[in-house]
Design a protein around this motif. Structure first.
Motif, PDB file in Angstrom:
ATOM      1  N   SER A   1       0.152   9.013   4.620  1.00  0.00           N
ATOM      2  CA  SER A   1       1.137   8.663   3.597  1.00  0.00           C
ATOM      3  C   SER A   1       2.509   9.271   3.879  1.00  0.00           C
ATOM      4  O   SER A   1       3.443   9.076   3.098  1.00  0.00           O
ATOM      5  N   GLY A   2       2.612  10.030   4.970  1.00  0.00           N
ATOM      6  CA  GLY A   2       3.883  10.653   5.307  1.00  0.00           C
ATOM      7  C   GLY A   2       4.241  11.828   4.417  1.00  0.00           C
ATOM      8  O   GLY A   2       5.414  12.144   4.237  1.00  0.00           O
ATOM      9  N   ILE A   3       3.226  12.489   3.877  1.00  0.00           N
ATOM     10  CA  ILE A   3       3.429  13.637   2.994  1.00  0.00           C
ATOM     11  C   ILE A   3       3.264  14.915   3.807  1.00  0.00           C
ATOM     12  O   ILE A   3       2.276  15.083   4.524  1.00  0.00           O
TER      13      ILE A   3
ATOM     14  N   LYS B   1       0.818  -1.208   0.000  1.00  0.00           N
ATOM     15  CA  LYS B   1       0.000   0.000   0.000  1.00  0.00           C
ATOM     16  C   LYS B   1       0.859   1.269   0.000  1.00  0.00           C
ATOM     17  O   LYS B   1       0.378   2.338  -0.378  1.00  0.00           O
ATOM     18  N   GLN B   2       2.129   1.130   0.415  1.00  0.00           N
ATOM     19  CA  GLN B   2       3.024   2.279   0.426  1.00  0.00           C
ATOM     20  C   GLN B   2       3.302   2.818  -0.976  1.00  0.00           C
ATOM     21  O   GLN B   2       3.598   3.996  -1.138  1.00  0.00           O
ATOM     22  N   TRP B   3       3.257   1.938  -1.963  1.00  0.00           N
ATOM     23  CA  TRP B   3       3.573   2.366  -3.331  1.00  0.00           C
ATOM     24  C   TRP B   3       2.374   2.271  -4.277  1.00  0.00           C
ATOM     25  O   TRP B   3       2.520   2.348  -5.476  1.00  0.00           O
TER      26      TRP B   3
ATOM     27  N   PHE C   1      -7.914  15.384   1.852  1.00  0.00           N
ATOM     28  CA  PHE C   1      -6.564  15.416   1.293  1.00  0.00           C
ATOM     29  C   PHE C   1      -5.523  15.455   2.409  1.00  0.00           C
ATOM     30  O   PHE C   1      -4.491  14.779   2.338  1.00  0.00           O
ATOM     31  N   ALA C   2      -5.786  16.245   3.458  1.00  0.00           N
ATOM     32  CA  ALA C   2      -4.848  16.337   4.582  1.00  0.00           C
ATOM     33  C   ALA C   2      -4.726  14.995   5.295  1.00  0.00           C
ATOM     34  O   ALA C   2      -3.625  14.596   5.712  1.00  0.00           O
ATOM     35  N   PHE C   3      -5.844  14.287   5.428  1.00  0.00           N
ATOM     36  CA  PHE C   3      -5.838  12.970   6.066  1.00  0.00           C
ATOM     37  C   PHE C   3      -5.002  11.984   5.253  1.00  0.00           C
ATOM     38  O   PHE C   3      -4.148  11.274   5.797  1.00  0.00           O
ATOM     39  N   VAL C   4      -5.233  11.943   3.938  1.00  0.00           N
ATOM     40  CA  VAL C   4      -4.483  11.017   3.082  1.00  0.00           C
ATOM     41  C   VAL C   4      -2.992  11.350   3.114  1.00  0.00           C
ATOM     42  O   VAL C   4      -2.139  10.455   3.187  1.00  0.00           O
TER      43      VAL C   4
ATOM     44  N   GLN D   1       0.564  10.388  -2.911  1.00  0.00           N
ATOM     45  CA  GLN D   1       1.845   9.833  -2.484  1.00  0.00           C
ATOM     46  C   GLN D   1       2.755   9.461  -3.657  1.00  0.00           C
ATOM     47  O   GLN D   1       3.748   8.752  -3.477  1.00  0.00           O
ATOM     48  N   GLN D   2       2.420   9.956  -4.860  1.00  0.00           N
ATOM     49  CA  GLN D   2       3.226   9.655  -6.053  1.00  0.00           C
ATOM     50  C   GLN D   2       3.416   8.142  -6.195  1.00  0.00           C
ATOM     51  O   GLN D   2       4.539   7.634  -6.218  1.00  0.00           O
ATOM     52  N   PRO D   3       2.327   7.391  -6.309  1.00  0.00           N
ATOM     53  CA  PRO D   3       2.432   5.932  -6.277  1.00  0.00           C
ATOM     54  C   PRO D   3       3.140   5.352  -7.494  1.00  0.00           C
ATOM     55  O   PRO D   3       3.075   5.899  -8.596  1.00  0.00           O
TER      56      PRO D   3
END
Length: 243
Positions: A110-112, A81-83, A103-106, A158-160
């Motif tokens: 995601s560590g963004i 799920k990280q990528w 958006f803030a939650f996601v 998260q730039q997957p």
């Protein structure tokens, strides 16, 4: 990131929804998934994301993440799920939040950083048309098209390395459909991410996907190389036959 499907089967009662013996989605592919209603497109995506359990077989993501080799069966581990980013339907959204809150939650999970999030959102201001961010309107109160925009933009925060979008052109007006095609093409060119989309719109699919998988009754019956819309005629003939 490569996606390797082996002996994958999912049934709902007597209905075989997905039955794929072997199929590889190569790293950097931009794959369009097409088929009539009930062909198994959404079910396949849900199996890829472990949203439903397969009766048999496996979906594995194989490649490199953070300079480390990875080989993950999506049903056994969750670090894929990280990528991976995805938007399947509005069930992915938290509808009692505003788009900004969502958006803030996601971004947080995601560590963004806030700065990175704002840079991401700024790239899609035109696509959002001034109707999504800063409006203080709950997601549940948005139009179907704006919910679609929220889901797509959130999936890309998260730039997957793997991006999965089910019917991304649904509910969008023509200018937004045109915009999302360019957004996906640009993202693919800049990141070489593996991108999977399903769509009933053959024109949009053949416009942006160099590879197309045609599903029928849960089986991939054709794997088509699409160069400069070369697949369009073959697909139109297939669907005309079915009418």
């Amino acid at each position: 990131m490569e996606i390797i499907i082996r002996n994958l089967k999912k049934c709902f009662g007597e209905k075989v929804a997905v039955n794929i013996e072997s199929y590889d989605i190569h790293s950097g592919d931009m794959l369009g998934l097409v088929g009539n209603n009930g062909a198994g497109k959404s079910t396949l995506f849900r199996l890829m994301m472990d949203l439903i359990k397969a009766d048999e077989g496996s979906v594995c993501m194989v490649g490199e993440f953070n300079n480390e080799p990875v080989n993950r069966n999506v049903a056994e581990l969750e670090d894929w799920k990280q990528w991976t980013g995805a938007f399947i339907d509005e069930g992915f959204l938290i509808d009692y939040l505003t788009p900004d809150e969502y958006f803030a939650f996601v971004a947080k999970i995601s560590g963004i950083s806030t700065e990175q999030l704002q840079e991401h959102l700024a790239k899609y201001e035109h696509f959002m048309g001034g109707e999504v961010c800063g409006q203080k309107k709950l997601i549940r109160s948005l139009s179907a098209g704006n919910k679609q925009k929220v889901g797509i933009i959130a999936a890309m925060i998260q730039q997957p390395q793997v991006l999965i979008l089910d019917e991304p052109f649904n509910f969008l007006d023509p200018s937004s459909q045109h915009a999302i095609k360019h957004i996906l093409q640009d993202y693919h060119e800049k990141t070489n991410a593996t991108i999977l989309i399903s769509s009933h719109n053959l024109n949009h699919t053949t416009d942006i996907c160099p590879r197309i998988a045609l599903l029928e009754n849960g089986v991939i019956i054709r794997d088509i190389v699409n160069i400069e819309n070369s697949a369009e005629k073959e697909l139109e003939e297939y669907f005309d036959i079915k009418e």
